[in-house]
Motif scaffolding. Structure first.
Motif, PDB file in Angstrom:
ATOM      1  N   GLY A  73       4.062  -5.042 -12.770  1.00 61.50           N
ATOM      2  CA  GLY A  73       3.739  -4.557 -14.112  1.00 61.50           C
ATOM      3  C   GLY A  73       2.853  -3.331 -14.083  1.00 61.50           C
ATOM      4  N   HIS A  74       1.903  -3.310 -13.169  1.00 58.75           N
ATOM      5  CA  HIS A  74       0.980  -2.175 -13.059  1.00 58.75           C
ATOM      6  C   HIS A  74       1.698  -0.919 -12.582  1.00 58.75           C
ATOM      7  CE1 HIS A  74      -2.586   0.161 -12.075  1.00 58.75           C
ATOM      8  NE2 HIS A  74      -2.111   0.309 -10.844  1.00 58.75           N
ATOM      9  N   LEU A  75       2.631  -1.083 -11.639  1.00 62.76           N
ATOM     10  CA  LEU A  75       3.329   0.068 -11.063  1.00 62.76           C
ATOM     11  C   LEU A  75       4.596   0.435 -11.818  1.00 62.76           C
ATOM     12  CD1 LEU A  75       2.993  -0.855  -7.273  1.00 62.76           C
ATOM     13  CD2 LEU A  75       1.595   0.769  -8.575  1.00 62.76           C
ATOM     14  N   GLY A  78       5.600   8.722  -8.842  1.00 65.18           N
ATOM     15  CA  GLY A  78       6.180   7.852  -9.859  1.00 65.18           C
ATOM     16  C   GLY A  78       7.176   6.861  -9.277  1.00 65.18           C
ATOM     17  N   PRO A  79       7.476   5.793 -10.009  1.00 70.08           N
ATOM     18  CA  PRO A  79       8.356   4.729  -9.500  1.00 70.08           C
ATOM     19  C   PRO A  79       9.793   5.186  -9.262  1.00 70.08           C
ATOM     20  CG  PRO A  79       7.826   4.365 -11.819  1.00 70.08           C
ATOM     21  CD  PRO A  79       6.928   5.465 -11.346  1.00 70.08           C
ATOM     22  N   ALA A 132       0.820  -1.206   0.000  1.00 69.22           N
ATOM     23  CA  ALA A 132       0.000   0.000   0.000  1.00 69.22           C
ATOM     24  C   ALA A 132       0.859   1.264   0.000  1.00 69.22           C
ATOM     25  CB  ALA A 132      -0.933  -0.003   1.211  1.00 69.22           C
ATOM     26  N   LEU A 133       1.907   1.278   0.810  1.00 67.81           N
ATOM     27  CA  LEU A 133       2.787   2.445   0.865  1.00 67.81           C
ATOM     28  C   LEU A 133       3.456   2.718  -0.477  1.00 67.81           C
ATOM     29  CD1 LEU A 133       4.539   1.991   4.335  1.00 67.81           C
ATOM     30  CD2 LEU A 133       3.103   3.915   3.647  1.00 67.81           C
ATOM     31  N   ILE A 134       4.000   1.669  -1.089  1.00 71.55           N
ATOM     32  CA  ILE A 134       4.695   1.845  -2.368  1.00 71.55           C
ATOM     33  C   ILE A 134       3.725   2.314  -3.438  1.00 71.55           C
ATOM     34  CG2 ILE A 134       5.947   0.655  -4.201  1.00 71.55           C
ATOM     35  CD1 ILE A 134       7.573   1.176  -1.665  1.00 71.55           C
ATOM     36  N   GLU A 135       2.496   1.772  -3.433  1.00 74.12           N
ATOM     37  CA  GLU A 135       1.525   2.191  -4.446  1.00 74.12           C
ATOM     38  C   GLU A 135       1.150   3.657  -4.263  1.00 74.12           C
ATOM     39  OE1 GLU A 135      -2.605   0.715  -6.594  1.00 74.12           O
ATOM     40  OE2 GLU A 135      -1.545  -0.592  -5.177  1.00 74.12           O
ATOM     41  N   VAL A 136       0.994   4.108  -3.022  1.00 73.11           N
ATOM     42  CA  VAL A 136       0.721   5.524  -2.771  1.00 73.11           C
ATOM     43  C   VAL A 136       1.862   6.384  -3.316  1.00 73.11           C
ATOM     44  CG1 VAL A 136       0.544   7.286  -0.985  1.00 73.11           C
ATOM     45  CG2 VAL A 136      -0.780   5.198  -0.782  1.00 73.11           C
ATOM     46  N   MET A 137       3.097   5.965  -3.071  1.00 76.35           N
ATOM     47  CA  MET A 137       4.260   6.724  -3.520  1.00 76.35           C
ATOM     48  C   MET A 137       4.339   6.778  -5.044  1.00 76.35           C
ATOM     49  SD  MET A 137       7.055   5.345  -0.744  1.00 76.35           S
ATOM     50  CE  MET A 137       8.420   6.195  -1.538  1.00 76.35           C
TER      51      MET A 137
END
Length: 359
Positions: A82-84, A35-36, A25-30
């Motif tokens: 793949g999504h992120l 951006g990655p 969840a944290l990484i997806e918010v970031m």
């Protein structure tokens, strides 16, 4: 700086499961926010990475934080990579040696803007530099390679010193690497500093040039020089890690032959040569200093708060109810943001600004 004493044991399954959910969840918010590539920049910051371990409820000060947090991130992104546009390869022990194959496999399954073989090279060079070109007494046992679909990458790897029972963590970031063999790290974390042969220090540049020249010499010439030095019973100062007694000319012949056959154009090419490891670089460094007056650097390269408690009960046991509530909040915020409702994400942003207005 970070103290990283070696701790044994394993992360309990109930905690690791939550670590995976929270980190996902944290990484997806970031990624949604910045951006990655911004995630890579944070991972390359040793203090942020340490704080991430604290948020996830792991031991705040042990070597286990590195391996477990990286493992949780890898598991968290396994189905979302793949999504992120953010991928993870490698890990601890035998898994670290599978990094090249994992990178190539990801390159086959997802469109990358960079040749996966270049990423493999970056991974191998980071590991080779910290194991051979930086001889600080720590043997690598963990290597995790993070990269994006655009080709940016970050490395978190860790070595162990068996005599001191301390671990040292090394951070790399592709955008900060101008040269693989000249000050390539974003950080090297360890409070304990000792003697080190640092061939990637800026002040080692003259030595790197001479070492590369020596590597192109016929092996018999190098072995003859080493034997002569040993016969003279030269004693190096105590501050030097390299001693003639450590070198066996007969055993080095095969290694020198490899470098001679390849004729490396520079020090980076020498480090990348298969079979050229710490012993060969120590021998060439010694010859560089004693025969040509170009000594390498012996400068050691080494230069949080709690949200949910710690696995070992310090400063307090993990509060599972609060932990689950935090995961739920982040997951709901992400779900609502996908539907166009930004209230929870905006609340998160306000929390970031809040400390500046307390006074």
């Amino acid at each position: 700086m970070a103290n990283l004493p070696l701790h044994g044991g394993k992360c309990p399954p109930w905690l690791f499961e939550r670590m995976v959910k929270m980190s996902r969840a944290l990484i997806e918010v970031m990624v949604v926010e910045n951006g990655p590539e911004a995630v890579l920049a944070r991972l390359a910051d040793p203090f942020w990475f340490q704080a991430l371990g604290c948020v996830l409820g792991f031991d705040w000060h042990s070597s286990g934080l590195t391996t477990t947090v990286c493992g949780a991130l890898k598991e968290a992104l396994r189905d979302r990579a793949g999504h992120l546009g953010l991928f993870v390869a490698g890990g601890k022990g035998k898994t670290s040696r599978q990094t090249p194959a994992e990178i190539l496999s990801i390159g086959e399954r997802f469109p990358l803007a960079r040749d996966p073989r270049e990423l493999v090279f970056a991974s191998k060079m980071a590991a080779k530099v910290d194991n051979a070109a930086v001889q600080d007494g720590y043997q690598l046992y963990h290597h995790t390679f993070f990269f994006t679909a655009s080709g940016s990458w970050a490395v978190i790897q860790q070595g162990m010193n068996e005599s001191t029972r301390w671990a040292r963590r090394y951070h790399w970031l592709s955008t900060a690497v101008r040269d693989f063999v000249c000050e390539p790290h974003t950080a090297v974390c360890c409070d304990y500093r000792g003697q080190a042969l640092n061939l990637v220090a800026r002040e080692s540049d003259p030595a790197r040039k001479v070492i590369a020249e020596l590597a192109r010499e016929k092996p018999e010439n190098l072995l003859r020089d080493l034997t002569r030095l040993q016969e003279k019973a030269l004693n190096l100062p105590a501050r030097h890690r390299v001693e003639l007694a450590d070198l066996n000319p007969a055993r080095l012949q095969r290694v020198f032959l490899k470098s001679y056959e390849r004729q490396p154009e520079n020090f980076a090419a020498l480090v990348a040569t298969e079979g050229v490891g710490p012993k060969a670089l120590r021998a060439l460094s010694l010859l560089s200093e004693l025969a040509y007056g170009t000594p390498p650097s012996f400068r050691d390269p080494a230069r949080f708060s709690f949200a949910h408690g710690g696995k070992d009960g310090h400063p307090y046991p993990v509060d599972r109810t609060t932990y689950d509530h935090s995961i739920s909040f982040l997951e709901k915020a992400l779900a609502e943001s996908r539907l166009g409702r930004q209230e929870k994400i905006e609340a998160f942003r306000r929390l970031r600004r809040w400390p500046h207005h307390r006074s």
